[in-house]
Design an enzyme around this catalytic site. Structure first.
Site, PDB file in Angstrom:
ATOM      1  N   GLU A  83      -3.336   6.434   8.227  1.00 20.36           N
ATOM      2  CA  GLU A  83      -4.062   7.394   7.055  1.00 20.36           C
ATOM      3  C   GLU A  83      -4.855   8.212   8.256  1.00 20.36           C
ATOM      4  O   GLU A  83      -5.712   7.514   9.357  1.00 20.36           O
ATOM      5  CB  GLU A  83      -4.795   6.559   6.256  1.00 20.36           C
ATOM      6  CG  GLU A  83      -3.994   6.044   4.932  1.00 20.36           C
ATOM      7  CD  GLU A  83      -4.954   5.482   3.940  1.00 20.36           C
ATOM      8  OE1 GLU A  83      -4.574   5.119   2.848  1.00 20.36           O
ATOM      9  OE2 GLU A  83      -6.224   5.169   4.312  1.00 20.36           O
TER      10      GLU A  83
ATOM     11  N   HIS B  61     -14.475  -3.882   8.528  1.00 17.03           N
ATOM     12  CA  HIS B  61     -13.899  -3.497   7.298  1.00 17.03           C
ATOM     13  C   HIS B  61     -14.009  -4.454   5.871  1.00 17.03           C
ATOM     14  O   HIS B  61     -13.067  -4.529   4.785  1.00 17.03           O
ATOM     15  CB  HIS B  61     -12.413  -3.131   7.489  1.00 17.03           C
ATOM     16  CG  HIS B  61     -12.092  -2.161   8.484  1.00 17.03           C
ATOM     17  ND1 HIS B  61     -12.407  -0.925   8.166  1.00 17.03           N
ATOM     18  CD2 HIS B  61     -11.714  -2.461   9.773  1.00 17.03           C
ATOM     19  CE1 HIS B  61     -12.125  -0.247   9.467  1.00 17.03           C
ATOM     20  NE2 HIS B  61     -11.434  -1.102  10.368  1.00 17.03           N
TER      21      HIS B  61
ATOM     22  N   ARG C   5      -6.977  -8.159  -8.974  1.00 17.30           N
ATOM     23  CA  ARG C   5      -7.450  -9.422  -9.414  1.00 17.30           C
ATOM     24  C   ARG C   5      -9.095  -9.252  -9.499  1.00 17.30           C
ATOM     25  O   ARG C   5      -9.385  -8.209  -9.565  1.00 17.30           O
ATOM     26  CB  ARG C   5      -7.360 -10.375  -7.903  1.00 17.30           C
ATOM     27  CG  ARG C   5      -7.673  -9.510  -6.889  1.00 17.30           C
ATOM     28  CD  ARG C   5      -7.820 -10.433  -5.693  1.00 17.30           C
ATOM     29  NE  ARG C   5      -8.023  -9.831  -4.103  1.00 17.30           N
ATOM     30  CZ  ARG C   5      -9.117  -9.562  -3.734  1.00 17.30           C
ATOM     31  NH1 ARG C   5     -10.242  -9.951  -4.444  1.00 17.30           N
ATOM     32  NH2 ARG C   5      -9.362  -8.882  -2.623  1.00 17.30           N
TER      33      ARG C   5
ATOM     34  N   LYS D 187       0.834  -1.145  -0.116  1.00 17.32           N
ATOM     35  CA  LYS D 187      -0.022  -0.141  -0.035  1.00 17.32           C
ATOM     36  C   LYS D 187       0.854   1.110   0.069  1.00 17.32           C
ATOM     37  O   LYS D 187       0.406   2.277  -0.695  1.00 17.32           O
ATOM     38  CB  LYS D 187      -0.926   0.129   1.103  1.00 17.32           C
ATOM     39  CG  LYS D 187      -2.283  -0.859   1.106  1.00 17.32           C
ATOM     40  CD  LYS D 187      -3.023  -0.743   2.317  1.00 17.32           C
ATOM     41  CE  LYS D 187      -4.221  -1.716   2.088  1.00 17.32           C
ATOM     42  NZ  LYS D 187      -3.871  -3.089   2.044  1.00 17.32           N
TER      43      LYS D 187
END
Length: 671
Positions: free
Chosen positions: A200, A235, A292, A116
């Site tokens: 974040e 999540h 994917r 990430k």
């Protein structure tokens, strides 16, 4: 086009890939772990090869074994599906080195988006908007805590190497940061073999909107519009829909163009998903790119009329994309509801069990069922607990939502706890119907979506009683027919007595409310009078096969399903599921109470961390032990202050649901 491909996955995605391949005339090779020997994906393929025992790391994550099967079976390509090896750059490279086509992006693209932190750096250079935060290489806990302080709480700690909610923690206060960081790193290391994280800013009430992209080896990149995946728990997505509600044409175009730019920035090839977080003003920020096919790809297929797996196969063969951007449109609206073996009332804990009965809505152009399990299959701790994906389509969102509600009413699973009732409550919630959704939707409406059991109404009890009575009458008629004297009064079941008012008593236990129920029955199949909990009801019914019961309750017509699993009766009525257990009050009951001061496993799994030992003093809420099962962690907390008397399991031990993990001597006992 390929002659034969190997599907390096299991469950519904393997079945879904095999369907497209069969339509295209491509032979398929299944791989399976020991417990999956008779699984649906094995039966769906042309041939099947064993690859190891149940644990995924010894079977579906065993890259060398899968490549060996590909070579020995003569497969020209490997389709990884999603999960397992689908985003493993080393596996993609090993396929290329072996001369086998990996149906997915290049190893370089997977590596670029697999981190990430690296992905955000690439997107920043490409001008793609990012959420405020830090994705640097310095993983010092003190520096990360300082970053969190600088961008302001709440913050989100995210695993740098993966997705799916693994290794992700929201932190609202500085004093909670260290513990959340440790848990996120541990979970990330277990899921991805990499404990690096990024920090974040956590956006309040954001929406999760993602864009399906496709690229070929000829330089063409297109998007297939967006999906809204905001309804999530832990999540992880629960219900997805396409297109995202509330977007205007300009927002939709901007999202699509940004996603295409993101794919071009890494020279992407194949199917991918660019995920964005969107705030209340409509501004959107890059989160990550999944290299994917996504679990929720069917909603895109339903609105575009395209087969994304067929596109993957064409691109992998070196062919250009079948359509350019101008040739791709969408019609109507689609929802996907993920049917999981989990207990929504217990914070969505994964559930296990053997599927005794499985009833699904009838498939049609409007309703699609993607599943990899059938009756008799086991939902185990080794794999994701998804049972099926229920996908519906109609001309607009309101009609599609009505179809979803109707379809959920006829989706019945017996043998394990599922989230079907929870999904049905989501589908009728006013805010969901009004598209007033964000990623905190479930938490904000938890009381309505996961209500505590209230008083049990008469309908499910009457349905269970009628099922028992009608089944006995049917058995009696069958016995009479096969006896030497079919008209003998000894075959009667109406309870008539010579000197009094004959009746029968049925006993049930309601486990969700820990209550015994007794139903007093007068009459026979033409009409019963049932007295329960002080009320008397008149009812008649007809068993119509497959557990379907048509009944009249006090003159009102109802349809129910009553399905047996040993002594347990599952009653599905008006989109709600109830469990009643046949109960013999004269028999000695099983003592399943847990002694005071003990702590039990809420699910089967493995102990990953033990925080305490005998003699340790703990305060209420202190973490004592961490369990891991089905890709998630569950922390066992002290429910009261006291002293740890015993710890019965160590790190690495497997535990069964209900196993006593620790014993705690509570301080209240000394008062």
């Amino acid at each position: 086009m390929f002659d034969k491909i190997l599907i390096a996955n299991r469950g519904e995605i393997a079945c879904r890939i095999s369907r497209t391949c069969r339509h295209l005339g491509i032979r398929t090779v299944a791989v399976y772990s020991d417990p999956d020997r008779q699984a649906l994906h094995v039966q769906a393929c042309d041939e099947a090869w064993p690859i190891g025992p149940a644990p995924a790391r010894e079977s579906y994550l065993n890259a060398e074994r899968i490549l060996e099967v590909a070579r020995r079976s003569g497969a020209q390509a490997i389709h990884p599906g999603y999960g397992f090896l689908s985003e493993n750059a080393e596996f993609a490279q090993a396929c290329a080195d072996a001369g086998i086509v990996f149906i997915g992006p290049s190893p370089e693209a997977i590596r670029a988006m697999g981190s990430k932190s690296a992905a955000k750096a690439i997107m920043e250079r490409a001008g793609v908007p990012l959420v405020p935060g830090d994705h640097g290489e310095d993983q010092c806990p003190d520096r990360l805590a300082q970053v969190a302080q600088e961008i302001g709480y709440p913050v989100l700690i995210k695993a740098s190497a993966g997705g799916g909610g693994k290794g992700m923690r929201r932190v609202d206060h500085p004093e909670d940061f260290a513990a959340a960081l440790e848990a996120a790193r541990r979970e990330s290391a277990a899921a991805f073999g990499d404990d690096r994280v990024l920090i974040e800013k956590y956006l309040i009430q954001p929406r999760h909107v993602e864009v399906q992209v496709f690229a070929d080896t000829h330089g063409h990149v297109v998007h297939l519009f967006e999906r809204d995946c905001s309804v999530q728990r832990r999540h992880q997505k629960v219900i997805e829909e396409a297109p995202a509600p509330g977007l205007d044409a300009i927002q939709r175009r901007q999202l699509g163009e940004t996603a295409v730019a993101a794919a071009r920035a890494i020279g992407y090839v194949g199917a991918g998903t660019v995920e964005f977080i969107m705030d209340g003003r409509g501004a959107f920020y890059f989160m990550e790119m999944n290299t994917r096919l996504q679990v929720e790809h069917p909603v895109t297929e339903m609105i575009t009329g395209l087969d994304l797996v067929a596109w993957q196969l064409q691109v992998a063969c070196g062919e250009p994309l079948p359509r350019n951007q101008e040739g791709i449109g969408f019609t109507g609206h689609a929802f996907e509801a993920r049917i999981y073996a989990e207990d929504a009332d217990r914070d969505f804990l994964p559930a296990t069990g053997v599927i005794r009965h499985l009833r699904t809505p009838e498939a049609s152009p409007h309703v699609r069922i993607d599943t990899g399990v059938g009756e008799g299959d086991e939902i185990s701790v080794h794999y994701d607990p998804m049972i099926a994906k229920l996908v519906v389509w109609d001309q607009d969102r309101e009609r599609a939502l009505n179809r979803l509600r109707r379809a959920l009413r006829s989706f019945i699973v017996v043998g394990t706890t599922t989230n079907v009732d929870f999904l049905a409550r989501v589908a009728v919630h006013p805010d969901f119907r009004g598209a007033r959704i964000d990623t905190s939707f479930i938490e904000a409406h938890r009381d309505a979506l996961c209500p505590r059991p209230g008083a049990l109404g008469p309908a499910p009890v009457v349905a269970a009683a009628l099922h028992e009575l009608l089944r006995v009458e049917q058995d009696s008629r069958d016995q009479a027919y096969h006896s030497g004297d079919p008209f003998s009064p000894w075959h009667a079941t109406h309870g008539w007595q010579l000197n009094g008012d004959g009746y029968r008593a049925l006993h049930f236990m309601d486990p969700s409310r820990d209550r015994d129920l007794q139903v007093e029955v007068h009459g026979h199949g033409e009409e019963y009078q049932l007295t329960w909990a002080g009320g008397t009801h008149r009812a008649r019914g007809e068993l119509q096969g497959d557990g379907h019961l048509h009944l009249q309750l006090d003159g009102i017509h109802l349809d129910a399903w009553v399905l047996e699993d040993g002594p347990r009766l599952t009653v599905v009525l008006d989109a709600e599921t109830h469990t009643l257990v046949r109960h013999d009050p004269l028999a000695a009951g099983m003592d399943d109470e847990v002694k005071d001061g003990s702590l039990v496993a809420p699910m089967p799994g493995m102990v990953v961390t033990v925080h305490v030992g005998p003699g340790d003093r703990v305060a209420e809420g202190d973490p004592l032990m961490v369990l891991e099962a089905m890709k998630m962690e569950y922390v066992i907390h002290a429910f009261a202050p006291g002293e740890v008397e015993a710890v019965y399991y160590g790190e690495g031990d497997q535990v069964a649901e209900g196993a006593t993990l620790l014993a705690l001597h509570m301080e209240e006992e000394e008062q």
